[in-house]
Write a protein that holds these residues in place. Structure first.
Motif, mmCIF file in Angstrom:
data_model
loop_
_atom_site.group_PDB
_atom_site.id
_atom_site.type_symbol
_atom_site.label_atom_id
_atom_site.label_comp_id
_atom_site.label_asym_id
_atom_site.label_seq_id
_atom_site.Cartn_x
_atom_site.Cartn_y
_atom_site.Cartn_z
ATOM 1 N N LEU A 1 -27.764 -24.355 -19.696
ATOM 2 C CA LEU A 1 -26.790 -23.718 -20.576
ATOM 3 C C LEU A 1 -27.381 -22.395 -21.038
ATOM 4 O O LEU A 1 -28.470 -22.356 -21.630
ATOM 5 C CB LEU A 1 -26.523 -24.629 -21.769
ATOM 6 N N ASP B 1 -15.172 -26.352 -21.314
ATOM 7 C CA ASP B 1 -15.546 -26.269 -22.717
ATOM 8 C C ASP B 1 -16.905 -26.904 -22.956
ATOM 9 O O ASP B 1 -17.284 -27.879 -22.314
ATOM 10 C CB ASP B 1 -14.517 -26.994 -23.592
ATOM 11 N N TYR B 2 -17.640 -26.349 -23.901
ATOM 12 C CA TYR B 2 -18.890 -26.956 -24.349
ATOM 13 C C TYR B 2 -18.781 -27.175 -25.846
ATOM 14 O O TYR B 2 -18.705 -26.215 -26.619
ATOM 15 C CB TYR B 2 -20.091 -26.073 -24.033
ATOM 16 N N GLN B 3 -18.748 -28.461 -26.252
ATOM 17 C CA GLN B 3 -18.625 -28.807 -27.668
ATOM 18 C C GLN B 3 -17.438 -28.085 -28.304
ATOM 19 O O GLN B 3 -17.509 -27.631 -29.453
ATOM 20 C CB GLN B 3 -19.924 -28.477 -28.412
ATOM 21 N N PHE C 1 -28.294 -28.492 -18.879
ATOM 22 C CA PHE C 1 -26.891 -28.818 -18.655
ATOM 23 C C PHE C 1 -26.748 -29.868 -17.555
ATOM 24 O O PHE C 1 -25.893 -30.743 -17.616
ATOM 25 C CB PHE C 1 -26.119 -27.549 -18.273
ATOM 26 N N ARG D 1 -24.282 -32.273 -19.085
ATOM 27 C CA ARG D 1 -23.073 -31.469 -19.265
ATOM 28 C C ARG D 1 -22.760 -31.312 -20.747
ATOM 29 O O ARG D 1 -23.559 -30.772 -21.506
ATOM 30 C CB ARG D 1 -21.907 -32.084 -18.496
ATOM 31 N N ASP D 2 -21.617 -31.832 -21.192
ATOM 32 C CA ASP D 2 -21.192 -31.642 -22.578
ATOM 33 C C ASP D 2 -21.461 -32.882 -23.431
ATOM 34 O O ASP D 2 -20.811 -33.094 -24.439
ATOM 35 C CB ASP D 2 -19.694 -31.306 -22.596
ATOM 36 N N LYS E 1 -19.039 -35.898 -22.226
ATOM 37 C CA LYS E 1 -18.466 -36.040 -20.892
ATOM 38 C C LYS E 1 -19.411 -36.764 -19.928
ATOM 39 O O LYS E 1 -19.114 -36.898 -18.750
ATOM 40 C CB LYS E 1 -18.124 -34.663 -20.317
#
Length: 645
Positions: A416, A425-427, A460, A464-465, A468
Motif C-alpha cells: 500500500l 476502496d481501502y478502509q 497489501f 488487501r483491505d 475483504k
C-alpha cells in the motif's frame, strides 16, 4: 550407535505391529468443506489400511504437514521468515525477528524453544511446530501399507503413492534449504532397529529427494493434472513432481552448496564433521545443466498434455486486468498456474484463528515493506526504477516527482503506497495518504495500528483491505508456474543462453504489462552480461514472489551477503506547501475537492529494530544455514552442527 527410539525423527513413535493408536481426522475437501473434520476415530494401524476411506484420511492429514508461512508454527514467533530478508522489516518488539535475529541473539538453543528459529528441525515442546520427519514417518507408512487396502483400485493406490512421494520430497527440500545435508530415512523403522545413516552429504540429500520424485513420476496412476479441479484443487499431480525437480536442482546448483569454496569452514574439531554436509566439494556446472534439463522435461511433457499449466493471463491490458490476473495466480485455488498449493485453512480471518494471523501480525507491524523492496519494482513500461540517485530523496523534490506513480502493477498488489486513486476502496477511502498528518495518520481506525505504516508503506498482498480477507479462499503457493519460468531463466543464464533467459523472464513480465527486460534496460546489456542478468532474475523473483517464502532463500542460495549487511531504509513522507516546503501542520488531510498534493521524501535508515548484521564486522556466513538442535546432536546418531554455530 543409539537406538532409533532416541532419534527425533520418531519413526517408531508408535508401535508398528499394529497396536498403537492414531487419530485420522482431516478429510481432503475443497470449497467450504475443505477443513471439515471427518468423524474422529482412534484406530490401529491395521484399521487405517483396512478401508480406503481411512487411508485417504491419513493422506489428507499428511497434506497438513506441508509448509505454510502464515501459520505461527512456520514463523519466527509471528514473524514470517521474509522479515529476515531485505524486502520486509518487523517493527514490532515482540516479533521473533526483532527479538532474536535483529540483535544477533539467535543461537542453536532457539531450535529447542517452540517457534523461535526460522525453521524447525525437530518438534517443539508445545507441539506448535512439526518437524519434517513427522511427514516422513507418515509418508513411509502410507507407501509401505498402501497395497493392503482392500477396497481401493490399483490406479488410486498408485495415485496416492505419487502424492505421498512428492509431499515427502517437499519436506526434505525444506530441510536441505535450511540445514544442508540431513538424515535420510528410506523406510519405516521397527522398534529397536538401529539407524546407521548419520548426516547425509548435500549430494546424497539431493539425490535422495530426486529419487522420491522419480518414484512419484513412475507411478502409472499418478495424473499429470486434476480432472475435477472444483473438488480436488490442492491435490498434488505428476506435474508437481516434475516441477519440484527443477526447484530442487535450482538449490543444488546455486553457489551456497555449489561453489569453489564452501560458504564457511568448520572451526570446531568434533568427531564426524564432514564439510560435504554443507558443500558439494567444488563447483559443478553439470548441476545447472540438470536444472535446465528438468525445466525442459516439464515444459515438454506439459505441451504433450495440452499445455494445461501456464500463467493466469489478464482479460484486459490495463492495470485492473494485470492486477487481477496476478492476484489470481498467487492466491486463487485450483487454476492453471498452481503446481503445488497448500490449503491450511479455507478463508483467512483478520483476528480469528491466532495460528493463522497474517492480518493480525500486519496490524502489529511485523511486515513493513522496505524502501529497497519498493525500488525493486520497475516502472509500468518495464524500465527499472530510475529515482534511486535522481535527487528525489532528502531534497525538496524540485521536479515534484511522484515515486509511486506509473509502477509495476505487482507493486500495488504487494504494498500500500500513496496513490490518488485506488483500484478498490481501502478502509472506505478512494485514495491512500500515507504522509505525516495525512488521512491515514488521522483516521481513528487506522491510527490505532499506525505501526503497519512505519516504513512509509504497508503490506497489501494477502491482506488487501482486511475486512475483504475472507472473500477469496486461502491458498499458499509452494510452487506456481511463474516459478517455473524464472527457474528456467536462471538455468538458461547459467548455461550460456542469455537471450533465452530473457525470453522466459518476459513471459512473466508480460502478464503485468511490462516491456521486454533487455529492451527496456539496454544499459544493463542483459544478453551479454550474465552477472547483470542473474541480478535481474533475482529482482524479478522478489517482485513476483513477495511473501511467498522465496526472497530470503534466493539471497541465501546465491550468497548475496550484501543484501544482509547493507542497512535498510524507510520513508517519512511530507506533503508539500505551496512554496515547496514540508507541510509540518498537525493536520494535512485532503479536503473535499482538493487536488492530490506533491511530496517530499525523507529516506532514512531503519532504527527501530536495527539489525546487528548491518554493523561492520558482525556478520558471519553461519547465518546462511540454520543451526541444528544440540539435544539431537547429543543423541549420538551421527548428527553434527553446521559451521559457526
Amino acid at each position: 550407535m543409539k537406538k532409533l527410539r532416541n532419534l527425533i525423527i520418531g519413526l517408531v513413535g508408535f508401535t508398528l505391529g499394529g497396536n498403537a493408536l492414531i487419530s485420522c481426522v482431516d478429510e481432503f475437501k475443497v470449497g467450504d468443506g475443505f477443513l471439515e473434520k471427518a468423524p474422529g476415530v482412534d484406530v490401529t494401524l491395521d484399521t487405517i489400511f483396512s478401508k480406503a476411506e481411512y487411508t485417504r484420511y491419513f493422506l489428507w492429514n499428511l497434506y497438513n504437514h506441508m509448509s505454510c508461512p502464515f501459520f505461527n508454527k512456520d514463523q519466527i514467533q509471528s514473524s514470517p521468515i521474509e522479515t529476515l530478508s531485505d524486502i520486509f522489516h518487523a517493527y514490532s518488539n515482540w516479533s521473533g525477528a526483532y527479538l532474536w535475529y535483529y540483535p544477533g541473539n539467535a543461537t542453536e538453543a532457539l531450535q529447542e524453544n517452540d517457534i523461535h528459529d526460522k525453521f524447525p528441525f525437530s518438534n517443539s515442546n508445545d507441539g506448535k511446530r512439526r518437524s519434517i520427519y513427522d511427514a516422513i514417518r507418515k509418508g513411509w507408512l502410507l507407501i509401505e501399507n498402501m497395497d493392503r487396502v482392500p477396497d481401493m483400485t490399483d490406479d488410486e493406490k498408485s495415485r496416492l503413492k505419487g502424492e505421498t512421494y512428492v509431499i515427502m520430497a517437499t519436506r526434505y527440500l525444506d530441510g536441505l534449504k535450511n540445514f544442508g545435508g540431513i538424515p535420510l530415512i528410506d523406510h519405516v523403522y521397527q522398534t529397536g532397529e538401529e539407524y546407521h545413516g548419520g548426516r547425509a552429504t548435500v549430494e546424497q540429500t539431493v539425490l535422495f529427494i530426486d529419487s522420491l520424485l522419480q518414484c512419484a513420476i513412475k507411478e502409472p496412476g499418478f495424473p499429470w493434472k486434476l480432472d475435477d479441479v472444483e473438488n480436488e484443487a490442492g491435490r498434488i499431480t505428476k506435474a508437481s513432481a516434475y516441477a519440484l525437480r527443477a526447484k530442487l536442482y535450482l538449490y543444488a546448483a546455486s553457489p551456497l552448496f555449489n561453489d569453489d569454496e564452501p560458504y564457511m569452514q568448520f572451526t570446531r574439531q568434533e568427531e564426524g564433521q564432514n564439510i560435504l554436509a554443507v558443500w558439494y566439494g567444488g563447483k559443478r556446472q553439470d548441476l545447472w545443466e540438470t536444472c535446465r534439463q528438468a525445466c525442459e522435461d516439464f515444459f515438454r511433457i506439459n505441451e504433450e498434455n495440452g499445455s494445461y499449466y501456464g500463467l493466469v493471463l489478464p482479460t484486459t491490458r490495463d492495470e485492473n486486468g494485470y492486477s487481477e490476473a496476478y492476484r489470481a495466480g498467487y492466491w486463487n485455488r485450483g487454476n492453471c498456474e498452481k503446481l503445488i498449493e497448500v490449503h491450511s485453512v479455507y478463508l483467512m480471518e483478520e483476528w480469528g484463528d491466532q495460528t493463522y494471523g497474517i492480518g493480525n501480525i500486519t496490524h502489529q507491524g511485523h511486515l513493513n515493506p522496505t524502501v529497497e523492496y519498493m525500488e525493486m519494482f520497475p516502472m509500468a513500461d518495464g524500465r527499472n526504477y530510475p529515482y534511486k540517485d535522481a535527487g528525489v530523496y532528502n531534497t525538496d523534490n524540485p521536479d515534484n516527482i511522484d515515486i509511486f506513480a506509473n509502477r509495476d502493477p505487482r507493486m500495488y498488489e504487494t504494498m500500500l503506497v500513496n496513490r490518488p486513486k485506488l483500484r478498490e476502496d481501502y478502509q472506505g477511502m478512494q485514495s491512500v495518504s500515507i504522509w505525516e498528518g495525512g488521512d491515514i495518520d488521522k483516521n481513528s481506525t487506522l491510527n490505532e495500528w499506525r505501526i503497519r505504516f512505519n516504513s512509509g508503506m504497508a503490506l497489501f498482498k494477502w491482506v488487501r483491505d482486511f475486512w475483504k480477507m475472507t472473500e477469496i479462499p486461502s491458498c499458499y503457493s509452494y510452487m506456481r508456474m511463474a516459478d517455473m519460468y524464472l527457474i528456467y531463466a536462471e538455468a538458461l543464464a547459467e548455461t550460456g543462453d542469455l537471450q533465452g533467459a530473457c525470453d522466459q523472464i518476459n513471459i512473466v513480465r508480460d502478464r503485468v504489462g511490462l516491456g521486454k527486460i533487455e529492451e527496456m534496460n539496454p544499459e544493463l546489456h542483459l544478453t551479454a552480461n550474465k552477472d547483470n542478468l542473474i541480478e535481474e532474475i533475482l529482482r524479478e523473483r522478489a517482485c513476483e514472489f513477495g511473501l511467498e517464502d522465496e526472497r530470503l532463500y534466493d539471497i541465501i542460495r546465491r550468497k548475496c551477503i550484501d543484501k544482509f549487511t547493507s542497512p535498510l531504509h524507510e520513508l517519512v513522507i511530507w506533503r508539500k506547501t505551496a512554496d515547496g516546503k514540508k507541510d509540518t501542520r498537525d493536520d494535512t488531510t485532503l479536503q473535499p475537492g482538493e487536488p492530490y498534493p506533491n511530496f517530499i521524501y525523507d529516506k532514512q535508515v531503519i532504527t527501530t529494530g536495527a539489525r546487528r548484521w548491518w554493523e561492520p564486522g558482525f556478520w558471519t556466513n553461519k547465518w546462511l544455514l540454520s543451526p541444528l538442535p544440540r539435544t539431537e546432536i547429543n543423541k549420538e546418531y551421527g548428527l553434527f552442527q553446521n559451521p559457526g554455530w
